[in-house]
Design an enzyme around this catalytic site. Structure first.
Site, PDB file in Angstrom:
ATOM      1  N   ARG A  37       0.584  -1.090  -0.352  1.00  0.00           N
ATOM      2  CA  ARG A  37      -0.071   0.187   0.741  1.00  0.00           C
ATOM      3  C   ARG A  37       0.954   1.236   0.096  1.00  0.00           C
ATOM      4  O   ARG A  37       0.502   2.758  -0.079  1.00  0.00           O
ATOM      5  CB  ARG A  37      -0.940   0.261   1.379  1.00  0.00           C
ATOM      6  CG  ARG A  37      -1.903  -0.951   1.248  1.00  0.00           C
ATOM      7  CD  ARG A  37      -2.843  -1.307   0.241  1.00  0.00           C
ATOM      8  NE  ARG A  37      -4.067  -2.697   0.235  1.00  0.00           N
ATOM      9  CZ  ARG A  37      -4.138  -2.838  -1.441  1.00  0.00           C
ATOM     10  NH1 ARG A  37      -3.915  -1.790  -2.379  1.00  0.00           N
ATOM     11  NH2 ARG A  37      -5.252  -3.470  -1.278  1.00  0.00           N
ATOM     12  N   HIS A  67       7.787  -7.474  -6.648  1.00  0.00           N
ATOM     13  CA  HIS A  67       6.477  -6.890  -7.085  1.00  0.00           C
ATOM     14  C   HIS A  67       6.213  -5.393  -6.973  1.00  0.00           C
ATOM     15  O   HIS A  67       6.733  -5.032  -5.331  1.00  0.00           O
ATOM     16  CB  HIS A  67       5.213  -7.593  -6.636  1.00  0.00           C
ATOM     17  CG  HIS A  67       3.677  -7.866  -7.042  1.00  0.00           C
ATOM     18  ND1 HIS A  67       2.974  -6.013  -7.531  1.00  0.00           N
ATOM     19  CD2 HIS A  67       2.781  -8.635  -8.053  1.00  0.00           C
ATOM     20  CE1 HIS A  67       2.401  -6.569  -7.910  1.00  0.00           C
ATOM     21  NE2 HIS A  67       1.598  -7.580  -8.091  1.00  0.00           N
ATOM     22  N   TYR A  70       0.548  -1.621  -4.979  1.00  0.00           N
ATOM     23  CA  TYR A  70      -0.014  -1.993  -5.900  1.00  0.00           C
ATOM     24  C   TYR A  70      -0.720   0.133  -5.869  1.00  0.00           C
ATOM     25  O   TYR A  70      -1.892   0.410  -6.515  1.00  0.00           O
ATOM     26  CB  TYR A  70      -1.723  -1.690  -4.813  1.00  0.00           C
ATOM     27  CG  TYR A  70      -1.969  -3.753  -4.804  1.00  0.00           C
ATOM     28  CD1 TYR A  70      -1.567  -4.869  -5.301  1.00  0.00           C
ATOM     29  CD2 TYR A  70      -1.762  -4.012  -3.592  1.00  0.00           C
ATOM     30  CE1 TYR A  70      -1.405  -5.547  -6.178  1.00  0.00           C
ATOM     31  CE2 TYR A  70      -2.056  -5.963  -3.648  1.00  0.00           C
ATOM     32  CZ  TYR A  70      -1.778  -6.308  -4.503  1.00  0.00           C
ATOM     33  OH  TYR A  70      -1.864  -7.564  -4.772  1.00  0.00           O
ATOM     34  N   HIS A 107       1.749  -3.437 -12.065  1.00  0.00           N
ATOM     35  CA  HIS A 107       0.129  -3.064 -12.949  1.00  0.00           C
ATOM     36  C   HIS A 107       0.256  -2.254 -13.023  1.00  0.00           C
ATOM     37  O   HIS A 107       0.663  -0.969 -12.516  1.00  0.00           O
ATOM     38  CB  HIS A 107      -0.343  -3.251 -11.493  1.00  0.00           C
ATOM     39  CG  HIS A 107      -1.235  -4.351 -10.344  1.00  0.00           C
ATOM     40  ND1 HIS A 107      -1.834  -4.283  -9.572  1.00  0.00           N
ATOM     41  CD2 HIS A 107      -0.694  -5.828 -11.119  1.00  0.00           C
ATOM     42  CE1 HIS A 107      -2.277  -5.241  -9.172  1.00  0.00           C
ATOM     43  NE2 HIS A 107      -1.661  -5.993  -9.546  1.00  0.00           N
ATOM     44  N   GLU A 142       2.054  -6.432 -16.310  1.00  0.00           N
ATOM     45  CA  GLU A 142       0.922  -7.953 -16.075  1.00  0.00           C
ATOM     46  C   GLU A 142      -0.443  -7.997 -17.258  1.00  0.00           C
ATOM     47  O   GLU A 142      -1.116  -6.426 -16.414  1.00  0.00           O
ATOM     48  CB  GLU A 142       0.659  -7.632 -14.498  1.00  0.00           C
ATOM     49  CG  GLU A 142       0.052  -8.865 -13.660  1.00  0.00           C
ATOM     50  CD  GLU A 142      -0.047  -8.841 -12.715  1.00  0.00           C
ATOM     51  OE1 GLU A 142      -1.076  -9.411 -11.843  1.00  0.00           O
ATOM     52  OE2 GLU A 142       0.726  -8.740 -11.779  1.00  0.00           O
ATOM     53  N   ASP A 176      -1.179 -13.173 -15.843  1.00  0.00           N
ATOM     54  CA  ASP A 176      -2.424 -13.739 -14.673  1.00  0.00           C
ATOM     55  C   ASP A 176      -3.009 -14.300 -14.813  1.00  0.00           C
ATOM     56  O   ASP A 176      -4.230 -13.554 -15.647  1.00  0.00           O
ATOM     57  CB  ASP A 176      -2.361 -12.322 -14.154  1.00  0.00           C
ATOM     58  CG  ASP A 176      -3.017 -12.616 -12.496  1.00  0.00           C
ATOM     59  OD1 ASP A 176      -4.079 -13.104 -12.878  1.00  0.00           O
ATOM     60  OD2 ASP A 176      -2.226 -12.151 -11.545  1.00  0.00           O
ATOM     61  N   HIS A 179      -7.198 -12.789 -13.855  1.00  0.00           N
ATOM     62  CA  HIS A 179      -6.996 -11.699 -14.470  1.00  0.00           C
ATOM     63  C   HIS A 179      -7.260 -11.797 -16.134  1.00  0.00           C
ATOM     64  O   HIS A 179      -7.886 -11.189 -16.458  1.00  0.00           O
ATOM     65  CB  HIS A 179      -5.670 -10.816 -14.181  1.00  0.00           C
ATOM     66  CG  HIS A 179      -5.653 -10.194 -12.801  1.00  0.00           C
ATOM     67  ND1 HIS A 179      -3.772  -9.754 -12.900  1.00  0.00           N
ATOM     68  CD2 HIS A 179      -5.897 -10.672 -11.725  1.00  0.00           C
ATOM     69  CE1 HIS A 179      -4.083  -9.078 -11.613  1.00  0.00           C
ATOM     70  NE2 HIS A 179      -5.429  -9.633 -10.813  1.00  0.00           N
ATOM     71  N   HIS A 211       1.664 -15.360 -13.255  1.00  0.00           N
ATOM     72  CA  HIS A 211       1.004 -15.528 -11.780  1.00  0.00           C
ATOM     73  C   HIS A 211      -0.322 -16.968 -12.019  1.00  0.00           C
ATOM     74  O   HIS A 211      -1.368 -16.726 -12.694  1.00  0.00           O
ATOM     75  CB  HIS A 211      -0.535 -14.190 -11.183  1.00  0.00           C
ATOM     76  CG  HIS A 211       0.924 -13.057 -11.249  1.00  0.00           C
ATOM     77  ND1 HIS A 211       0.742 -11.995 -11.479  1.00  0.00           N
ATOM     78  CD2 HIS A 211       2.530 -13.418 -10.572  1.00  0.00           C
ATOM     79  CE1 HIS A 211       1.833 -11.211 -10.830  1.00  0.00           C
ATOM     80  NE2 HIS A 211       2.737 -12.308 -10.029  1.00  0.00           N
ATOM     81  N   ASP A 224     -11.979  -9.685 -10.693  1.00  0.00           N
ATOM     82  CA  ASP A 224     -10.418  -9.880 -10.581  1.00  0.00           C
ATOM     83  C   ASP A 224     -10.405 -10.221  -8.872  1.00  0.00           C
ATOM     84  O   ASP A 224     -10.161  -9.392  -7.823  1.00  0.00           O
ATOM     85  CB  ASP A 224      -9.427  -8.312 -10.429  1.00  0.00           C
ATOM     86  CG  ASP A 224      -7.916  -8.717  -9.444  1.00  0.00           C
ATOM     87  OD1 ASP A 224      -7.350  -9.716  -9.359  1.00  0.00           O
ATOM     88  OD2 ASP A 224      -7.373  -7.876  -9.564  1.00  0.00           O
ATOM     89  N   HIS A 226      -9.218 -13.817  -6.528  1.00  0.00           N
ATOM     90  CA  HIS A 226      -8.671 -14.873  -7.353  1.00  0.00           C
ATOM     91  C   HIS A 226      -9.007 -15.679  -6.064  1.00  0.00           C
ATOM     92  O   HIS A 226      -9.777 -15.775  -5.013  1.00  0.00           O
ATOM     93  CB  HIS A 226      -6.802 -14.873  -6.467  1.00  0.00           C
ATOM     94  CG  HIS A 226      -6.572 -13.667  -7.386  1.00  0.00           C
ATOM     95  ND1 HIS A 226      -5.076 -13.313  -7.373  1.00  0.00           N
ATOM     96  CD2 HIS A 226      -6.870 -12.923  -8.254  1.00  0.00           C
ATOM     97  CE1 HIS A 226      -4.897 -12.399  -8.224  1.00  0.00           C
ATOM     98  NE2 HIS A 226      -5.832 -12.284  -8.595  1.00  0.00           N
ATOM     99  N   GLU A 256      -0.130 -16.338  -6.865  1.00  0.00           N
ATOM    100  CA  GLU A 256      -1.286 -15.506  -5.533  1.00  0.00           C
ATOM    101  C   GLU A 256      -2.823 -16.123  -4.827  1.00  0.00           C
ATOM    102  O   GLU A 256      -3.238 -15.082  -4.947  1.00  0.00           O
ATOM    103  CB  GLU A 256      -1.226 -14.271  -6.479  1.00  0.00           C
ATOM    104  CG  GLU A 256       0.113 -13.810  -6.815  1.00  0.00           C
ATOM    105  CD  GLU A 256       0.311 -12.728  -7.817  1.00  0.00           C
ATOM    106  OE1 GLU A 256       0.443 -11.536  -7.732  1.00  0.00           O
ATOM    107  OE2 GLU A 256      -1.214 -12.380  -8.193  1.00  0.00           O
TER     108      GLU A 256
END
Length: 276
Positions: A37, A67, A70, A107, A142, A176, A179, A211, A224, A226, A256
């Site tokens: 975050r 990664h 976000y 992303h 991604e 992914d 996704h 992913h 989205d 998972h 993930e």
């Protein structure tokens, strides 16, 4: 060889992540470069990195995947948000040179009402400002589910970004599975067709990592969410096809899924048992 890992906590450093990966039957791993975050990155421990690189060679570990957080949005409508994202991106790439020849996934971003074309332009401009010829890290776009104003919901959008990047040899794609299915690509019933489309639009040589995530939503839902492997709309057969596909089987693959370590261990064993 099958390179299979999971997303692990980076709080205790690289060597701890490697040992955790080994404990769950993995031979690679993914981690956040900093709090997902946002926030400052933890100072690197040179001794830890030296030990990690030695252990990585000893264990014949695969390529690892860092990664981005976000909060990184290279195509925000707010200049200060874009500046923060570029500074974070540049800092992450600098730090990753301590563990050379790895992958950095992000992303692409959300255009927030500016339109996809403007978002693509801003993302590419940012990449042109942070990528360097002497860097060893490969940066991955991604594939996204297409919720809200996300960029990367189609192979065409990914190609449009890469076309604008000057140092194209530094760029790749992470596919992914959740996704791409939520985005409308039917990997469950037409994996070969999806890969042919990817190759025609982006180029299969650009695909550098996967992913592996099942989806709580049906094809084209653009949501989205998972799910654990084999327990969602994609189903176990989809993942059996993916891990054995000649164009995919040698790529590093990262879980993930909504799991703790014991759940990741079960999924890794499950996938290994379906490897032909």
């Amino acid at each position: 060889m099958m390179y299979l890992g999971a997303h692990l906590s980076s709080s205790k450093g690289y060597t701890a992540m490697l040992e955790t990966a080994l404990s769950i039957g993995a031979n690679t791993f993914q981690f956040f470069t900093r709090n997902p975050r946002g926030g400052a990155a933890k100072e690197l421990d040179r001794g830890d990195i030296k030990t990690f690189l030695k252990r990585k060679d000893e264990e014949h570990f695969g390529t690892i995947l860092a990664h981005a957080p976000y909060t990184l949005n290279l195509c925000s409508a707010k200049p200060e948000v874009r500046e923060f994202a570029q500074n974070t991106f540049r800092n992450d790439l600098d730090r990753l040179e301590q563990t050379p020849n790895q992958l950095y996934n992000f992303h692409p971003g959300s255009h927030v009402g500016q339109g996809a074309d403007k978002g693509i332009e801003l993302i590419a401009d940012a990449l042109n400002s942070v990528l360097a010829e002497d860097m060893t890290t490969t940066v991955l776009l991604e594939t996204m589910a297409g919720k809200g104003s996300e960029i990367g919901r189609s192979f065409e959008e990914l190609r449009a970004i890469i076309d604008r990047v000057e140092l194209k040899d530094k760029m790749g794609v992470c596919l992914d599975t959740c996704h791409v299915s939520d985005g409308g690509y039917d990997i469950a019933n037409n994996l070969d067709g999806v890969l042919e489309e990817f190759d025609r639009i982006v180029g299969i040589n650009r695909l550098k990592a996967l992913h592996l995530n099942d989806s709580k939503n049906p094809l084209g839902a653009h949501k989205d969410r998972h799910e654990k492997i084999g327990e969602g709309f994609l189903g176990m057969k989809t993942f059996e096809n993916i891990i054995n596909h000649p164009q995919l089987c040698d790529l590093p693959m990262f879980l993930e899924t909504p799991n703790e370590l014991d759940g990741y261990a079960r999924e890794i064993e499950l996938l290994k048992n379906h490897r032909r």
